[in-house]
Design a protein around this motif. Structure first.
Motif, PDB file in Angstrom:
ATOM      1  N   UNK A  58       9.957  19.184   3.020  1.00 54.85           N
ATOM      2  CA  UNK A  58       9.595  18.201   4.033  1.00 54.85           C
ATOM      3  C   UNK A  58      10.476  16.972   3.879  1.00 54.85           C
ATOM      4  N   UNK A  59      11.149  16.623   4.956  1.00 51.29           N
ATOM      5  CA  UNK A  59      11.886  15.363   4.990  1.00 51.29           C
ATOM      6  C   UNK A  59      10.885  14.222   5.092  1.00 51.29           C
ATOM      7  N   UNK A  60      11.370  13.003   4.941  1.00 51.05           N
ATOM      8  CA  UNK A  60      10.499  11.840   5.116  1.00 51.05           C
ATOM      9  C   UNK A  60       9.863  11.870   6.500  1.00 51.05           C
ATOM     10  N   UNK A  61      10.662  12.177   7.532  1.00 47.92           N
ATOM     11  CA  UNK A  61      10.152  12.172   8.910  1.00 47.92           C
ATOM     12  C   UNK A  61       9.087  13.246   9.111  1.00 47.92           C
ATOM     13  N   UNK A  62       9.323  14.435   8.595  1.00 50.46           N
ATOM     14  CA  UNK A  62       8.353  15.521   8.753  1.00 50.46           C
ATOM     15  C   UNK A  62       7.069  15.223   7.998  1.00 50.46           C
ATOM     16  N   UNK A  63       7.215  14.716   6.786  1.00 52.30           N
ATOM     17  CA  UNK A  63       6.046  14.352   5.996  1.00 52.30           C
ATOM     18  C   UNK A  63       5.243  13.259   6.706  1.00 52.30           C
ATOM     19  N   UNK A  64       5.930  12.243   7.201  1.00 55.12           N
ATOM     20  CA  UNK A  64       5.264  11.138   7.884  1.00 55.12           C
ATOM     21  C   UNK A  64       4.543  11.619   9.142  1.00 55.12           C
ATOM     22  N   UNK A  65       5.101  12.620   9.819  1.00 55.70           N
ATOM     23  CA  UNK A  65       4.454  13.170  11.000  1.00 55.70           C
ATOM     24  C   UNK A  65       3.142  13.871  10.636  1.00 55.70           C
ATOM     25  N   UNK A  66       3.152  14.639   9.551  1.00 54.64           N
ATOM     26  CA  UNK A  66       1.928  15.266   9.065  1.00 54.64           C
ATOM     27  C   UNK A  66       0.894  14.201   8.666  1.00 54.64           C
ATOM     28  N   UNK A  67       1.369  13.149   8.032  1.00 56.39           N
ATOM     29  CA  UNK A  67       0.455  12.076   7.625  1.00 56.39           C
ATOM     30  C   UNK A  67      -0.170  11.420   8.848  1.00 56.39           C
ATOM     31  N   UNK A  68       0.627  11.133   9.870  1.00 56.42           N
ATOM     32  CA  UNK A  68       0.111  10.497  11.079  1.00 56.42           C
ATOM     33  C   UNK A  68      -0.938  11.368  11.761  1.00 56.42           C
ATOM     34  N   UNK A  69      -0.647  12.651  11.883  1.00 61.23           N
ATOM     35  CA  UNK A  69      -1.604  13.565  12.506  1.00 61.23           C
ATOM     36  C   UNK A  69      -2.905  13.640  11.699  1.00 61.23           C
ATOM     37  N   UNK A  70      -2.769  13.690  10.387  1.00 60.95           N
ATOM     38  CA  UNK A  70      -3.951  13.791   9.535  1.00 60.95           C
ATOM     39  C   UNK A  70      -4.752  12.501   9.561  1.00 60.95           C
ATOM     40  N   UNK A  71      -4.067  11.369   9.577  1.00 61.28           N
ATOM     41  CA  UNK A  71      -4.761  10.084   9.670  1.00 61.28           C
ATOM     42  C   UNK A  71      -5.498   9.961  11.003  1.00 61.28           C
ATOM     43  N   UNK A  72      -4.903  10.453  12.074  1.00 59.54           N
ATOM     44  CA  UNK A  72      -5.581  10.441  13.369  1.00 59.54           C
ATOM     45  C   UNK A  72      -6.808  11.340  13.352  1.00 59.54           C
ATOM     46  N   UNK A  73      -6.717  12.476  12.679  1.00 56.36           N
ATOM     47  CA  UNK A  73      -7.877  13.359  12.516  1.00 56.36           C
ATOM     48  C   UNK A  73      -8.982  12.646  11.747  1.00 56.36           C
ATOM     49  N   UNK A  74      -8.605  11.970  10.671  1.00 58.26           N
ATOM     50  CA  UNK A  74      -9.577  11.237   9.867  1.00 58.26           C
ATOM     51  C   UNK A  74     -10.258  10.138  10.667  1.00 58.26           C
ATOM     52  N   UNK A  75      -9.473   9.306  11.301  1.00 58.05           N
ATOM     53  CA  UNK A  75      -9.998   8.127  11.979  1.00 58.05           C
ATOM     54  C   UNK A  75     -10.727   8.482  13.277  1.00 58.05           C
ATOM     55  N   UNK A  76     -10.173   9.460  14.002  1.00 58.61           N
ATOM     56  CA  UNK A  76     -10.736   9.816  15.293  1.00 58.61           C
ATOM     57  C   UNK A  76     -11.840  10.853  15.202  1.00 58.61           C
ATOM     58  N   UNK A 112       0.844  -1.190   0.000  1.00 59.94           N
ATOM     59  CA  UNK A 112       0.000   0.000   0.000  1.00 59.94           C
ATOM     60  C   UNK A 112       0.883   1.246   0.000  1.00 59.94           C
ATOM     61  N   UNK A 113       0.344   2.395  -0.389  1.00 59.85           N
ATOM     62  CA  UNK A 113       1.137   3.626  -0.305  1.00 59.85           C
ATOM     63  C   UNK A 113       1.627   3.900   1.115  1.00 59.85           C
ATOM     64  N   UNK A 114       0.813   3.555   2.118  1.00 61.86           N
ATOM     65  CA  UNK A 114       1.244   3.748   3.503  1.00 61.86           C
ATOM     66  C   UNK A 114       2.447   2.865   3.832  1.00 61.86           C
ATOM     67  N   UNK A 115       2.486   1.659   3.257  1.00 60.72           N
ATOM     68  CA  UNK A 115       3.656   0.792   3.437  1.00 60.72           C
ATOM     69  C   UNK A 115       4.909   1.445   2.859  1.00 60.72           C
ATOM     70  N   UNK A 116       4.766   2.055   1.699  1.00 57.79           N
ATOM     71  CA  UNK A 116       5.908   2.726   1.062  1.00 57.79           C
ATOM     72  C   UNK A 116       6.469   3.819   1.966  1.00 57.79           C
ATOM     73  N   UNK A 117       5.566   4.582   2.573  1.00 54.65           N
ATOM     74  CA  UNK A 117       6.013   5.656   3.462  1.00 54.65           C
ATOM     75  C   UNK A 117       6.702   5.075   4.698  1.00 54.65           C
ATOM     76  N   UNK A 118       6.176   4.002   5.245  1.00 49.79           N
ATOM     77  CA  UNK A 118       6.793   3.366   6.416  1.00 49.79           C
ATOM     78  C   UNK A 118       8.200   2.876   6.092  1.00 49.79           C
ATOM     79  N   UNK A 119       8.368   2.296   4.905  1.00 47.32           N
ATOM     80  CA  UNK A 119       9.688   1.816   4.496  1.00 47.32           C
ATOM     81  C   UNK A 119      10.658   2.968   4.291  1.00 47.32           C
ATOM     82  N   UNK A 120      10.173   4.060   3.706  1.00 49.53           N
ATOM     83  CA  UNK A 120      11.020   5.240   3.511  1.00 49.53           C
ATOM     84  C   UNK A 120      11.458   5.809   4.856  1.00 49.53           C
ATOM     85  N   UNK A 121      10.565   5.799   5.816  1.00 49.69           N
ATOM     86  CA  UNK A 121      10.868   6.323   7.148  1.00 49.69           C
ATOM     87  C   UNK A 121      11.916   5.453   7.840  1.00 49.69           C
TER      88      UNK A 121
END
Length: 255
Positions: free
Chosen positions: A38-56, A7-16
């Protein structure tokens, strides 16, 4: 990237895991002069926060449709990966009336009001700034996202076979996005890790999404994503290509 990424999320996890400090998305808006890296880490942090907003906060579940009424922008890239992390279907320029949630830029708020579900507004201002006044009927992304968690764990595993993306009326499964990005990498000129592509393409086609996000992510590369590139002269573009160490260029005019 790992061959097991589905999945695209897997790709980001591997990059991180591989190199969190390297650049992943560098964004320019040639109408405002904005530049964000945005570094991989900074981008991934934004993604995590946004995913938490979506899910929660927005109660988005796997299979729900999220209409993204957004231009090619670093925050759009974040939303695409956040949807992939939750298992939601990211519908680029989709019909807000048919969506469970709509995410709108400042220029598409009226179209976004057709959504009967949750509505999120992005000001798309430099440094991720908020609206001076939150649009009626929306929550302001820049207000809501900072307080979200920095780590994301989905309530349910994301199924790679399930729909993950709709663009230009075409539906893609999560695994299909990954596979197609890998298969088309050579054609884009992405020959391996470290390749840096400059894209002036919009996000309303697969080609634009692949050049502007999925292709670099799938190959260990990075993207210089340019909005309003037509406002930049050829001499200035050449300087940007040199200063950003770009190896591949994709423009709407084919240049």
């Amino acid at each position: 990237m790992n061959a097991t990424d589905r999945t695209p999320a897997d790709l980001l996890s591997s990059a991180l895991a591989a190199d969190p400090g390297r650049p992943l998305v560098t964004f320019y808006d040639d109408a405002t002069g904005e530049r964000v890296e945005l570094s991989v880490a900074t981008f991934a942090n934004w993604v995590a926060k946004t995913a938490n907003l979506l899910q929660g906060d927005l109660a988005v579940s796997p299979g729900d449709r999220v209409a993204l009424l957004l231009p090619a922008h670093w925050q759009t890239a974040v939303w695409l990966l956040a949807c992939a992390s939750v298992g939601a279907v990211a519908d680029m320029d989709g019909n807000a009336a048919a969506a469970d949630v709509v995410v709108s830029g400042p220029d598409t708020l009226e179209a976004a009001r057709a959504c009967r579900g949750e509505r999120v507004a992005l000001a798309l201002r430099p440094l991720g700034g908020r609206f001076p006044q939150t649009p009626e009927g929306f929550v302001d992304y820049a207000v809501e996202v900072p307080g979200q968690g920095d780590r994301f764990v989905p309530f349910a595993p994301v199924d790679p076979a399930e729909p993950a993306l709709i663009v230009a009326g075409r539906e893609f499964g999560a695994a299909e996005v990954v596979e197609r990005a890998r298969e088309e990498a050579t054609g884009l000129g992405l020959t391996g890790p470290g390749c840096r592509i400059l894209s002036g393409l919009s996000y309303d086609t697969w080609d634009g999404l692949n050049a502007g996000l999925y292709g670099p992510l799938a190959t260990g590369g990075s993207v210089v994503l340019c909005r309003n590139l037509d406002r930049l002269g050829e001499e200035a573009l050449a300087k940007r290509i040199e200063s950003e160490r770009v190896s591949v260029v994709r423009r709407a005019d084919g240049g």
